[in-house]
Motif scaffolding. Structure first.
Motif, short mmCIF file in Angstrom:
data_model
loop_
_atom_site.label_atom_id
_atom_site.label_comp_id
_atom_site.label_asym_id
_atom_site.label_seq_id
_atom_site.Cartn_x
_atom_site.Cartn_y
_atom_site.Cartn_z
N VAL A 1 -34.40 30.17 -16.15
CA VAL A 1 -33.88 29.67 -17.41
C VAL A 1 -33.46 28.21 -17.25
CG1 VAL A 1 -32.10 29.99 -19.17
CG2 VAL A 1 -33.12 31.98 -18.05
N GLY A 2 -33.72 27.40 -18.26
CA GLY A 2 -33.32 25.98 -18.22
C GLY A 2 -34.48 25.08 -17.88
N GLU A 3 -34.18 23.80 -17.82
CA GLU A 3 -35.21 22.79 -17.50
C GLU A 3 -35.70 22.98 -16.07
OE1 GLU A 3 -35.60 17.90 -17.23
OE2 GLU A 3 -33.76 18.86 -17.96
N ALA B 1 -36.77 22.42 -12.44
CA ALA B 1 -36.33 21.46 -11.43
C ALA B 1 -37.50 21.03 -10.56
CB ALA B 1 -35.22 22.07 -10.58
N THR C 1 -32.53 31.48 -11.26
CA THR C 1 -31.84 30.66 -12.27
C THR C 1 -30.76 29.80 -11.62
OG1 THR C 1 -32.27 32.33 -13.97
CG2 THR C 1 -30.50 30.76 -14.39
N ASN D 1 -32.36 26.88 -9.75
CA ASN D 1 -32.85 25.85 -10.68
C ASN D 1 -31.69 25.06 -11.27
OD1 ASN D 1 -35.43 24.99 -12.22
ND2 ASN D 1 -33.93 25.31 -13.84
N ALA D 2 -30.62 25.75 -11.66
CA ALA D 2 -29.46 25.07 -12.26
C ALA D 2 -28.78 24.16 -11.24
CB ALA D 2 -28.48 26.11 -12.79
N ASN E 1 -30.73 20.92 -10.98
CA ASN E 1 -30.53 20.04 -12.13
C ASN E 1 -29.16 19.36 -12.09
OD1 ASN E 1 -33.07 20.54 -13.25
ND2 ASN E 1 -32.35 22.36 -14.34
N GLN E 2 -28.15 20.11 -11.69
CA GLN E 2 -26.82 19.53 -11.58
C GLN E 2 -26.80 18.44 -10.51
OE1 GLN E 2 -23.76 22.14 -10.09
NE2 GLN E 2 -22.11 20.96 -11.07
N GLN F 1 -28.39 15.19 -11.78
CA GLN F 1 -27.50 14.45 -12.66
C GLN F 1 -26.40 13.73 -11.88
OE1 GLN F 1 -27.95 13.91 -15.87
NE2 GLN F 1 -29.79 15.19 -15.96
#
Length: 540
Positions: free
Chosen positions: A47-49, A51, A427, A430-431, A434-435, A438
């Motif tokens: 789930v999410g963008e 990576a 998930t 992947n999260a 992404n964190q 950023q």
């Protein structure tokens, strides 16, 4: 006619033997069929963008920690398989279950025992021997030599029956014909128990390997936090020197000096907690390797970068979960065991046939033990059939059926839970990436902001509070970015644990060799010898 009767008698015996052999191949109760778990053909994308580091359908390497490219981590993982005490304890449980299976399997074969005895006996003339009266009294010597008259009138007067010696030796043998497969089902259940225990040991190994990776990655993360804190402490110290210089030149007030000194103290205050975490993680790794506290302090004290993650991570296919996850394999073996135990309960309703035999030499005098005439023997089958058990057998069967249903539900739940864990781990991985991405940009911009604020402060364009604010922000985002790097690695370790990573059909040969070396050099418990290691089934 005699020949005909002999021939018919031989044919009857052969027919009986054939019938017994035919019945011996019967096995009552439900047969075991390996379940097919309902799993998708491929894992769903997280789930999410998406990576940068993504999953690959290629088969996962059991030694998954090598993807980090850290030699120290690989060394720790190799050692933990042979030195971890939880794994060693699980190995002894496997040895116990194998011993129990051997005990159960002994019922498939005949049993024989030898015996010898001597007794000085006297029978009561007022007991059952009163039914064996004699016509004339005899002396004790006559009776001891096998003469007639052994009864209540054996001796005149009140002496009654004389005492005598009884010498005896021989052997007994028995064998239960497993006509309905009761013993075979019991052996099947015990073998499934061995499989379940072996997979539980694999589960302990997988957990130990994953915990080793997690502790090691956290250690490198904490050491990176210490390095960042030291860097910020150097910046704060430099700012303090600059502020003092400006104060001495009359360009600022004592307030800036106090703020700069407070910043130095605040950063220094965070170091003891980080040092504590570092020491605790080193001790945690030492414990996983069965070593005393601080045993790895010298080896792990030198900081190393947080290992990067690869661009592609092989995760295999969902169908491989049932073969890789030790908990699924163990649940399947428990279901097999429950199915076989149901067959044992069904077989208890059928007759049991036991072939028994005995051969003894019995004599009233020791010298008679060598005489062939002193022999006695008995041979023949015995049959037992349960007629009334007060509902015990029916209750046992219902219990086994309920246990079989429960094991099936546990298996289904275990498979579903494994699927959920893998999906959640994908998930989370992947999260975390992404964190981290950023935060990398945030750190870059914060460094630019700090350099700008320091330059403007020197020029007198801004006050020192702006410098402190930007410096605190940089320290905060650097810590967050380091924690995100660590969390990304930890998420990957959790993913491979969810996939059953580290599972192997046999324990690593190198690890076994190291364990033997530990025993030979005295680093392992002295009570464990190489022979005991092999007997305990260190390798399956």
């Amino acid at each position: 006619m005699t020949a005909v009767r002999t021939l018919m008698s031989s044919a009857s015996r052969l027919a009986m033997v054939g019938a017994l052999l035919f019945l011996g191949g019967c096995t009552v109760g439900p047969d075991w069929h390996e379940p097919t778990p309902a799993l998708p053909l491929a894992f769903s994308p997280p789930v999410g963008e998406a990576a940068t580091s993504r999953m690959d359908a290629a088969a996962a390497d059991p030694e998954w920690w090598t993807i980090f490219g850290d030699a120290e981590l690989s060394s720790l993982e190799r050692r933990v398989a042979s030195m971890n005490l939880d794994v060693a304890e699980a190995t002894t449980r496997v040895a116990q279950s194998r011993a129990e299976r051997r005990m159960v399997g002994a019922d498939q074969y005949p049993s024989a025992s030898a015996n010898a005895s001597y007794a000085r006996e006297r029978a009561s003339p007022n007991g059952v021997l009163g039914l064996l009266g004699t016509t004339q009294p005899q002396s004790a010597a006559t009776i001891a030599n096998g003469g007639p008259g052994f009864g209540p009138t054996s001796l005149p007067g009140s002496s009654g029956s004389p005492a005598f010696d009884l010498w005896q030796y021989g052997f007994d043998a028995s064998w239960e014909l497993d006509l309905w497969g009761r013993v075979r089902r019991a052996v099947e259940a015990s073998s499934a128990e061995v499989e379940a225990t072996a997979d539980m040991r694999r589960g302990v190994l997988v957990s130990a390997l994953a915990e080793t990776a997690r502790d090691y990655l956290q250690l490198r993360g904490v050491q990176a936090q210490i390095a960042i804190t030291q860097q910020n402490l150097d910046i704060a110290t430099h700012s303090l020197s600059l502020t003092k210089l400006r104060f001495s030149n009359g360009a600022t007030t004592n307030l800036d000096v106090a703020n700069a000194a407070a910043q130095v103290s605040a950063i220094q205050a965070g170091l003891p907690a980080l040092r504590k975490q570092e020491a605790q993680l080193i001790n945690a790794l030492s414990f996983l390797l069965g070593a005393p506290p601080r045993a790895l302090a010298t080896e792990l004290a030198a900081p190393k970068p947080i290992p990067p993650v690869p661009p592609r991570i092989p995760v295999g296919l969902p169908s491989e979960l049932a073969r890789q996850r030790p908990d699924i394999r163990s649940a399947e073996a428990r279901l097999h065991e429950a199915t076989a135990n149901t067959g044992v309960a069904v077989a208890d309703f059928y007759p049991r046939v036991v072939l028994g035999g005995s051969f003894d030499i019995q004599a009233l005098q020791f010298s008679g033990l060598g005489s062939w005439a002193s022999r006695q023997y008995g041979i023949g089958p015995s049959i037992s059939l349960p007629i009334f058990e007060g509902g015990r057998l029916h209750g046992a069967l219902e219990l086994r059926k309920a246990q079989q249903k429960q094991a099936a539900i546990v298996y289904q739940r275990t498979v579903l839970q494994a699927w959920h864990e893998v999906d959640d781990a994908l998930t989370a991985y992947n999260a975390a990436q992404n964190q981290r991405s950023q935060l990398l940009e945030t750190v870059r911009q914060s460094r630019i902001a700090l350099a700008t604020a320091q330059s403007q402060y020197v020029e007198g364009a801004v006050d020192f509070l702006n410098v402190l604010s930007v410096q605190n922000q940089l320290l905060s985002v650097q810590r967050a970015q380091t924690q995100a790097d660590t969390d990304t690695d930890l998420a990957l370790a959790s993913l491979y644990k969810a996939l059953g990573g580290g599972w192997q059909s046999e324990f690593p040969v190198e690890a076994e060799t190291e364990r033997k070396s530990d025993i030979e050099t005295g680093r392992a418990p002295a009570s464990e010898t190489l022979g005991e290691l092999a007997a305990n089934g260190w390798q399956r």
